[in-house]
Scaffold this motif. Structure first.
Motif, mmCIF file in Angstrom:
data_model
loop_
_atom_site.group_PDB
_atom_site.id
_atom_site.type_symbol
_atom_site.label_atom_id
_atom_site.label_comp_id
_atom_site.label_asym_id
_atom_site.label_seq_id
_atom_site.Cartn_x
_atom_site.Cartn_y
_atom_site.Cartn_z
ATOM 1 N N ASP A 1 0.811 -1.214 0.000
ATOM 2 C CA ASP A 1 0.000 0.000 0.000
ATOM 3 C C ASP A 1 0.848 1.270 0.000
ATOM 4 O O ASP A 1 0.484 2.260 -0.613
ATOM 5 C CB ASP A 1 -0.912 0.014 1.237
ATOM 6 C CG ASP A 1 -2.037 -1.005 1.108
ATOM 7 O OD1 ASP A 1 -2.217 -1.548 0.007
ATOM 8 O OD2 ASP A 1 -2.727 -1.251 2.115
ATOM 9 N N TYR A 2 2.002 1.221 0.697
ATOM 10 C CA TYR A 2 2.765 2.466 0.780
ATOM 11 C C TYR A 2 3.404 2.837 -0.550
ATOM 12 O O TYR A 2 3.686 4.015 -0.790
ATOM 13 C CB TYR A 2 3.810 2.427 1.906
ATOM 14 C CG TYR A 2 4.704 1.225 1.921
ATOM 15 C CD1 TYR A 2 4.496 0.195 2.830
ATOM 16 C CD2 TYR A 2 5.772 1.110 1.047
ATOM 17 C CE1 TYR A 2 5.316 -0.909 2.865
ATOM 18 C CE2 TYR A 2 6.597 0.011 1.068
ATOM 19 C CZ TYR A 2 6.362 -0.993 1.986
ATOM 20 O OH TYR A 2 7.180 -2.093 2.001
ATOM 21 N N ARG B 1 1.752 2.396 -3.333
ATOM 22 C CA ARG B 1 0.601 3.047 -3.972
ATOM 23 C C ARG B 1 0.448 4.471 -3.439
ATOM 24 O O ARG B 1 0.179 5.401 -4.205
ATOM 25 C CB ARG B 1 -0.653 2.229 -3.675
ATOM 26 C CG ARG B 1 -1.827 2.616 -4.528
ATOM 27 C CD ARG B 1 -3.023 1.773 -4.202
ATOM 28 N NE ARG B 1 -3.386 1.921 -2.798
ATOM 29 C CZ ARG B 1 -4.300 1.176 -2.181
ATOM 30 N NH1 ARG B 1 -4.917 0.231 -2.811
ATOM 31 N NH2 ARG B 1 -4.576 1.375 -0.921
ATOM 32 N N THR B 2 0.654 4.641 -2.130
ATOM 33 C CA THR B 2 0.590 5.991 -1.562
ATOM 34 C C THR B 2 1.615 6.891 -2.248
ATOM 35 O O THR B 2 1.317 8.030 -2.609
ATOM 36 C CB THR B 2 0.880 5.957 -0.051
ATOM 37 O OG1 THR B 2 0.035 4.998 0.564
ATOM 38 C CG2 THR B 2 0.656 7.319 0.577
ATOM 39 N N PHE C 1 -5.932 6.866 2.062
ATOM 40 C CA PHE C 1 -6.269 5.451 1.911
ATOM 41 C C PHE C 1 -6.869 4.867 3.180
ATOM 42 O O PHE C 1 -6.881 5.476 4.239
ATOM 43 C CB PHE C 1 -5.044 4.654 1.501
ATOM 44 C CG PHE C 1 -4.538 5.027 0.146
ATOM 45 C CD1 PHE C 1 -5.095 4.467 -0.983
ATOM 46 C CD2 PHE C 1 -3.523 5.954 0.002
ATOM 47 C CE1 PHE C 1 -4.634 4.813 -2.242
ATOM 48 C CE2 PHE C 1 -3.057 6.303 -1.248
ATOM 49 C CZ PHE C 1 -3.613 5.739 -2.372
ATOM 50 N N SER D 1 -0.553 0.302 6.730
ATOM 51 C CA SER D 1 0.119 -0.237 5.552
ATOM 52 C C SER D 1 0.318 0.824 4.475
ATOM 53 O O SER D 1 1.095 0.623 3.556
ATOM 54 C CB SER D 1 -0.681 -1.415 4.985
ATOM 55 O OG SER D 1 -1.936 -0.977 4.542
ATOM 56 N N SER D 2 -0.375 1.956 4.606
ATOM 57 C CA SER D 2 -0.230 2.992 3.578
ATOM 58 C C SER D 2 0.951 3.911 3.826
ATOM 59 O O SER D 2 1.265 4.758 3.002
ATOM 60 C CB SER D 2 -1.504 3.833 3.483
ATOM 61 O OG SER D 2 -2.582 3.020 3.101
#
Lengths: 334, 332
Positions: free
Chosen positions: A231-232, A234-235, B100, B105-106
């Motif tokens: 996810d990070y 994607r961030t 998000f 996890s982001s």
């Protein structure tokens, strides 16, 4: 942090103690003995007995062990039965050689392994990916001595690009204050000697580095494949960052964590793994010396060298754990 | 509050996932909606309704492999789906930002919070070094993180879940985007923290004048925040309306079911909950009829004979052949 390091170093004591007992008993269980090995098959019982009493080999094993330990704590491992020189002196001669070789092998394995693993993952399923996966399988599967002979035959004997053996051209006039020949050439102002030492290192380093290379490629590839879907990442994409920032800061920094562990384990293994490579290339290092010591039942050499290698293995892994804390804040020791 | 020109105009967006040897899955199927400057729009639906995929498609964040995106995503007149990648990168993080679902996890676990905030400022606003750090500290303070200068040096695992989400919001707002997309921003948080985060988003959106697309399954959040609501089911919009109209008179049986399934504190003790029967996996393919038909209590024969069209009337769009009447709404 200091407490952690001290605790780990203290752990060395029981490890080395246990290993030394095992070694001691195991070596004496080998058929034949140093006296036999020294004197050959047709030695008389008399001369064997003379040698054995000279080296104290008639004493009970625990008496011998006690003598060994009390000397070893002062870094006196006795004399080699074969060369008749102090084991400590032989170490000072051979360890720098193998250290130099191991570093060269690591540079080769890391320098090629990480980029290759990274690009294989980014081009997942492409010819580069397939090549790196099958190539790394081959790298693990091919026996080191076979690879070493092939390299030597093709690049030294046939093509003549590299010297066939040794660490330095014997005709070269070079001083060796540290025993690290590449470094020696630089500090004595003899770049030619450095270059010659590097040329002597290339093929052995490739042979020794082949397995670590294969392992690093595979771990890097798998790890990058995992991380790019995090996810990070994607961030980071959502922030509009440049591709190279995302790669360096968000993908590689995380993907390399497991790779560092593997590099540490492999680095520890290089010292013991050098036996075959050094034998093929007549490279005057630890591995070759141990191999000779085994066939000569050279107890003093084997005991001393194997203990020091074990200590190096533990220390290398300690360094890896410490560096792991530096790159991963979550495991930083408080 | 709203001007006439839409800021974001999503037209007939469709997303299809293809897999070698597997069936193709149409996750988003002809979705259209607009967001005007400063407007707050919500996409509501259960897991798997395609709402998150819609937001990722708008941002261009879907993987390039195995995904086909169709339709248009017009932002300020530019179609984001056909824009060169570098221009899209310029827009992302500067004009459109995203928050998000899972703040743990982001965030990158091995990079300090401060770097993760300043990197946006460095990229889009050419702020560097001390200036960027000061701006980052201001941003953290603004989203309600106490002692921001110290927090800048900390890592995500040293922050609580709520603080992490605040930090993510700070990163999203760093360049004062005109559009903020929040994908289930409170799902991973405790209930008390959820309210705080929603309050914060509301405040920040009002202060900066940013438009907000809120993606959620939680109608409670929608009620407190949004101007317009689009209810999605199985990849299509089934009902769109203003917030008041939708809550007062849901017409689609699915919307009615969502509203009816919210537990109420003022209901008598022991009163049964009203879940929507079945699960979102019991769907009909849209080309065969209404995807919700297998779970729908208002189903008529025509529902399974062909796809129901999306019809607009009186400021509302509805994809249903037998909508709820007034008497049915409450009991649904």
């Amino acid at each position: 942090m200091l407490k952690f390091v001290v605790r780990r170093l203290l752990l060395l004591v029981p490890i080395l103690f246990g290993l030394s007992v095992l070694l001691f008993v195991w070596l004496r269980a080998l058929p034949g003995g140093p006296a036999q090995a020294l004197l050959g098959e047709r030695a008389t019982a008399e001369s064997v007995a003379r040698i054995e009493s000279l080296y104290g080999l008639n004493d009970a094993w625990y008496v011998q062990y006690w003598k060994f330990v009390s000397a070893a704590v002062q870094l006196d491992f006795g004399n080699s039965a074969r060369t008749n020189r102090p084991v400590a002196e032989e170490m000072a001669r051979t360890f720098p050689a193998t250290f130099e070789l191991a570093v060269a092998a690591l540079i080769f394995a890391i320098g090629i392994g990480i980029p290759l693993g990274y690009f294989a993952a980014r081009k997942y399923g492409s010819w580069l990916d397939n090549l790196s996966v099958s190539g790394s399988l081959l790298g693990v599967a091919v026996p080191v001595f076979f690879l070493a002979y092939i390299l030597k035959y093709v690049f030294s004997v046939q093509l003549g690009w590299f010297p066939t053996q040794g660490r330095q051209d014997p005709r070269m006039d070079a001083d060796h204050p540290t025993g690290l020949y590449v470094l020696d050439g630089l500090i004595t102002g003899n770049p030619e000697a450095s270059w010659d030492a590097i040329m002597h290192l290339v093929l052995p380093a490739i042979a020794l580095g082949a397995i670590p290379l294969a392992v690093i490629v595979r771990i890097t590839r798998a790890s990058v494949l995992d991380v790019v879907h995090e996810d990070y990442v994607r961030t980071a994409e959502a922030k509009g960052l440049w591709e190279r920032t995302i790669t360096r800061r968000h993908v590689l920094r995380n993907a390399l964590l497991p790779v560092v562990t593997v590099i540490g384990l492999q680095a520890g293994l290089l010292f013991s793994g050098a036996i075959l490579t050094e034998t093929v290339f007549a490279f005057d290092g630890v591995g070759r010396f141990i191999a000779e010591a085994i066939s000569n039942r050279d107890y003093a050499v084997l005991q001393g060298f194997i203990l020091v290698i074990a200590a190096i293995y533990v220390i290398v892994n300690l360094l890896v754990d410490v560096s792991y804390g530096l790159i991963d804040p979550r495991v930083r020791v408080r | 509050m709203t001007s006439t020109e839409p800021l974001l105009d999503v037209r007939d967006l469709s997303v299809t996932f293809t897999r070698k040897g597997g069936p193709t899955v149409r996750a988003v199927d002809g979705v259209s909606f607009t967001v005007r400057p400063g407007e707050t729009v919500s996409l509501v639906g259960e897991s798997g309704s395609g709402k998150s995929v819609t937001s990722l498609a708008v941002m261009g964040l879907l993987p390039r492999r195995g995904v086909q995106v169709g339709g248009q995503v017009l932002f300020d007149g530019d179609d984001l789906l056909t824009l060169p990648r570098d221009r899209l990168r310029d827009i992302r993080g500067r004009d459109i930002a995203m928050v998000f679902q899972d703040p743990m996890s982001s965030l990158n676990p091995v990079v300090p919070i401060g770097v993760q905030v300043t990197e946006v400022l460095e990229r889009h606003q050419d702020l560097h070094g001390e200036k960027a750090r000061a701006a980052a500290a201001d941003l953290l303070a603004r989203v309600g993180i106490p002692d921001p200068t110290r927090r800048l040096k900390e890592y995500p695992h040293q922050l609580s879940g709520g603080m992490r989400q605040r930090a993510l919001i700070a990163m999203a707002l760093a360049c004062q985007p005109r559009l903020l997309i929040a994908d289930e921003p409170t799902t991973a948080l405790d209930v008390t923290i959820q309210a705080q985060i929603i309050e914060l988003l509301k405040e920040l959106v009002q202060d900066t004048g940013a438009a907000l697309v809120l993606i959620t399954h939680d109608l409670g959040i929608v009620a407190g925040l949004c101007d317009t609501v689009h209810v999605m089911y199985s990849g299509r919009v089934v009902e769109s309306a203003g917030r008041r109209e939708l809550f007062a008179r849901p017409r689609h049986p699915y919307t009615g079911g969502l509203l009816g399934s919210v537990p109420r504190l003022d209901a008598p003790r022991g009163a049964p909950l009203h879940p929507i029967p079945g699960s979102p996996t019991d769907v009909l393919r849209w080309d065969r009829g209404c995807a919700f038909a297998p779970r729908c209590q208002n189903r008529v024969d025509a529902c399974t004979e062909g796809p129901p069209p999306l019809e607009s009337y009186a400021g509302r769009s509805l994809r249903c052949l037998n909508p709820l009447t007034e008497s049915e709404e409450v009991s649904a």
